[in-house]
Design a protein around this motif. Structure first.
Motif, PDB file in Angstrom:
ATOM      1  N   CYS A   3       0.867  -0.978   0.536  1.00  0.00           N
ATOM      2  CA  CYS A   3       0.043  -0.048   0.152  1.00  0.00           C
ATOM      3  C   CYS A   3       0.814   1.348  -0.537  1.00  0.00           C
ATOM      4  O   CYS A   3       0.743   2.079  -0.555  1.00  0.00           O
ATOM      5  CB  CYS A   3      -1.201  -0.173   1.037  1.00  0.00           C
ATOM      6  SG  CYS A   3      -2.265   1.745   1.287  1.00  0.00           S
ATOM      7  N   TYR A   4       1.742   1.364   0.518  1.00  0.00           N
ATOM      8  CA  TYR A   4       2.860   2.343   0.520  1.00  0.00           C
ATOM      9  C   TYR A   4       3.281   2.588  -0.826  1.00  0.00           C
ATOM     10  O   TYR A   4       3.231   3.621  -1.169  1.00  0.00           O
ATOM     11  CB  TYR A   4       3.956   1.769   1.403  1.00  0.00           C
ATOM     12  CG  TYR A   4       5.734   3.161   1.614  1.00  0.00           C
ATOM     13  CD1 TYR A   4       4.710   3.920   1.728  1.00  0.00           C
ATOM     14  CD2 TYR A   4       6.308   2.320   0.676  1.00  0.00           C
ATOM     15  CE1 TYR A   4       6.110   5.266   2.058  1.00  0.00           C
ATOM     16  CE2 TYR A   4       7.480   4.027   0.859  1.00  0.00           C
ATOM     17  CZ  TYR A   4       7.505   4.636   0.991  1.00  0.00           C
ATOM     18  OH  TYR A   4       8.381   5.873   1.337  1.00  0.00           O
TER      19      TYR A   4
ATOM     20  N   PHE B 281       0.305   9.930  -5.299  1.00  0.00           N
ATOM     21  CA  PHE B 281       0.643  10.917  -4.053  1.00  0.00           C
ATOM     22  C   PHE B 281       1.691  12.179  -4.786  1.00  0.00           C
ATOM     23  O   PHE B 281       1.714  13.267  -5.142  1.00  0.00           O
ATOM     24  CB  PHE B 281       0.862  10.969  -2.631  1.00  0.00           C
ATOM     25  CG  PHE B 281      -0.344  10.733  -2.092  1.00  0.00           C
ATOM     26  CD1 PHE B 281      -1.821  10.930  -2.312  1.00  0.00           C
ATOM     27  CD2 PHE B 281      -0.609   9.497  -0.483  1.00  0.00           C
ATOM     28  CE1 PHE B 281      -3.068  10.566  -1.378  1.00  0.00           C
ATOM     29  CE2 PHE B 281      -2.078   8.936  -0.220  1.00  0.00           C
ATOM     30  CZ  PHE B 281      -2.912  10.215  -0.384  1.00  0.00           C
TER      31      PHE B 281
ATOM     32  N   SER C 114      -8.689  10.009   4.789  1.00  0.00           N
ATOM     33  CA  SER C 114      -8.188   8.902   6.225  1.00  0.00           C
ATOM     34  C   SER C 114      -9.619   9.098   7.262  1.00  0.00           C
ATOM     35  O   SER C 114      -9.875  10.901   7.310  1.00  0.00           O
ATOM     36  CB  SER C 114      -7.219   8.937   6.587  1.00  0.00           C
ATOM     37  OG  SER C 114      -6.089   8.318   5.266  1.00  0.00           O
TER      38      SER C 114
ATOM     39  N   GLU D 108      -6.508  14.080   1.276  1.00  0.00           N
ATOM     40  CA  GLU D 108      -7.372  12.448   1.475  1.00  0.00           C
ATOM     41  C   GLU D 108      -7.938  11.784   2.729  1.00  0.00           C
ATOM     42  O   GLU D 108      -8.548  12.795   2.841  1.00  0.00           O
ATOM     43  CB  GLU D 108      -5.812  11.544   0.671  1.00  0.00           C
ATOM     44  CG  GLU D 108      -5.121  11.298   2.566  1.00  0.00           C
ATOM     45  CD  GLU D 108      -5.855  10.442   3.345  1.00  0.00           C
ATOM     46  OE1 GLU D 108      -5.681   8.973   3.169  1.00  0.00           O
ATOM     47  OE2 GLU D 108      -5.400  10.661   4.382  1.00  0.00           O
TER      48      GLU D 108
ATOM     49  N   CYS E 284       2.081   1.980  -3.645  1.00  0.00           N
ATOM     50  CA  CYS E 284       1.163   2.482  -4.581  1.00  0.00           C
ATOM     51  C   CYS E 284       0.711   4.243  -4.183  1.00  0.00           C
ATOM     52  O   CYS E 284       0.616   4.415  -5.121  1.00  0.00           O
ATOM     53  CB  CYS E 284      -0.389   1.659  -4.048  1.00  0.00           C
ATOM     54  SG  CYS E 284      -2.017   2.363  -4.963  1.00  0.00           S
ATOM     55  N   LYS E 285       0.544   4.653  -2.250  1.00  0.00           N
ATOM     56  CA  LYS E 285       0.560   5.468  -2.150  1.00  0.00           C
ATOM     57  C   LYS E 285       1.302   6.525  -2.920  1.00  0.00           C
ATOM     58  O   LYS E 285       1.295   7.969  -2.841  1.00  0.00           O
ATOM     59  CB  LYS E 285      -0.283   5.332  -0.662  1.00  0.00           C
ATOM     60  CG  LYS E 285      -1.000   4.798  -0.752  1.00  0.00           C
ATOM     61  CD  LYS E 285      -2.669   5.730  -1.197  1.00  0.00           C
ATOM     62  CE  LYS E 285      -3.607   5.076  -0.678  1.00  0.00           C
ATOM     63  NZ  LYS E 285      -5.370   5.374  -1.319  1.00  0.00           N
TER      64      LYS E 285
ATOM     65  N   ILE F 254       1.486   9.752   3.156  1.00  0.00           N
ATOM     66  CA  ILE F 254       0.876  10.363   3.476  1.00  0.00           C
ATOM     67  C   ILE F 254       1.746  11.617   3.794  1.00  0.00           C
ATOM     68  O   ILE F 254       2.015  12.933   3.363  1.00  0.00           O
ATOM     69  CB  ILE F 254      -0.682  10.644   4.107  1.00  0.00           C
ATOM     70  CG1 ILE F 254      -1.219   9.545   3.528  1.00  0.00           C
ATOM     71  CG2 ILE F 254      -1.114  11.380   4.430  1.00  0.00           C
ATOM     72  CD1 ILE F 254      -2.596   8.890   3.542  1.00  0.00           C
TER      73      ILE F 254
ATOM     74  N   GLY G  28       0.677   2.493   3.653  1.00  0.00           N
ATOM     75  CA  GLY G  28      -0.004   3.847   3.318  1.00  0.00           C
ATOM     76  C   GLY G  28      -0.188   5.417   3.664  1.00  0.00           C
ATOM     77  O   GLY G  28       0.941   6.343   3.328  1.00  0.00           O
TER      78      GLY G  28
END
Length: 289
Positions: free
Chosen positions: A106-107, A114, A133, A131, A109-110, A148, A144
């Motif tokens: 997920c990291y 971003f 969350s 975003e 991907c984000k 951020i 992720g």
């Protein structure tokens, strides 16, 4: 104001909503990373109400990890809210770190999403990227959130302390059709860590979940364990699955599964993270990342 850190202390819903609007008011022009889900739809709506649609851009990522139906719905919702929307092609499937599907998937991907969002914001005069969350995300493994923080993306819902239930309540109050929308996550979350993510697996999962939803099983996950499908539905819907047992077996086998199983624990968010917790691979910092 650094709004990627959460406000502390108890606040009532009315106070949190007021705080949310004040927080968003600190951002002159924003890009909202928008998926069409419950959280990002509320965020987008409040941004438009506070800043005006001319100062808000809904950025929708097009990826094989998100079904086309979700993307089309996000476009329609942005139009309903009055926010200009733009789609971008994301290319996480070209990143070996993402495809190998480690616990930091997920990291990566984000990080990709971003980076694109922040570059676009810089080029076009937007002051911040936001975003959606919320504080319930602290209960699960969310790598992720590292991305951020690295890109200084702002998380207003998280900052003011809103949880999922409160977000649904506010969404209903504002007349948003997403107030009772089932929770959703990208298709790659259906694949166990360590199993490579492929277009074939993503397509198999997408087709299977679309079929299950046509049966009326709206909150559903088809977890893919190689040639085994592990079905998660809400516990009260377990009898409904058995009612359609033969149809489900027939269709999912056509999509590429050899064995179809029903998880008796039922649907729960982040069930693919459970083996990490059992094996002690997550420490407290990672669970709140």
């Amino acid at each position: 104001m650094q709004v990627h850190e959460k406000k502390r202390g108890f606040m009532g819903l009315e106070t949190k909503f007021k705080d949310l609007k004040e927080t968003i008011g600190n951002f002159p022009r924003v890009v909202v990373a928008y998926s069409g889900g419950v959280d990002s739809t509320l965020l987008l709506k409040v941004c438009v109400d506070v800043l005006g649609g001319e100062n808000v851009l809904a950025l929708i990522g097009i990826s094989p990890t998100y079904p086309k139906t979700e993307i089309e719905e996000a476009k329609k919702l942005a139009d309903l809210i009055g926010a200009p929307a733009r789609t971008i092609d994301t290319h996480e499937m070209e990143n070996p770190d993402f495809v190998e599907n480690s616990r930091n998937r997920c990291y990566y991907c984000k990080l990709h999403l971003f980076r694109i969002a922040c570059e676009l914001a810089g080029r076009e005069g937007y002051t911040h990227v936001l975003e959606g969350s919320n504080i319930d995300d602290e209960k699960d493994y969310r790598p992720g959130r590292r991305a951020i923080a690295e890109f200084k993306v702002k998380s207003p819902l998280f900052y003011v302390g809103l949880n999922k239930k409160e977000i649904r309540t506010l969404s209903k109050m504002l007349g948003l059709p997403t107030h009772n929308k089932p929770s959703y996550a990208c298709l790659s979350s259906r694949i166990p860590y360590g199993t490579a993510i492929t277009f074939e697996l993503l397509n198999r999962i997408e087709l299977s979940e679309m079929f299950m939803k046509r049966l009326g099983l709206t909150q559903v996950r088809v977890r893919c364990h190689n040639d085994i499908a592990r079905l998660e539905v809400e516990p009260q819907k377990l009898p409904e699955v058995l009612k359609h047992r033969e149809e489900i077996i027939r269709e999912l086998k056509q999509f590429g599964f050899n064995y179809i199983t029903l998880d008796l624990q039922g649907y729960r968010s982040g069930s693919m993270n459970e083996p990490l917790e059992i094996l002690g691979h997550l420490d407290s910092d990672e669970k709140t990342a």
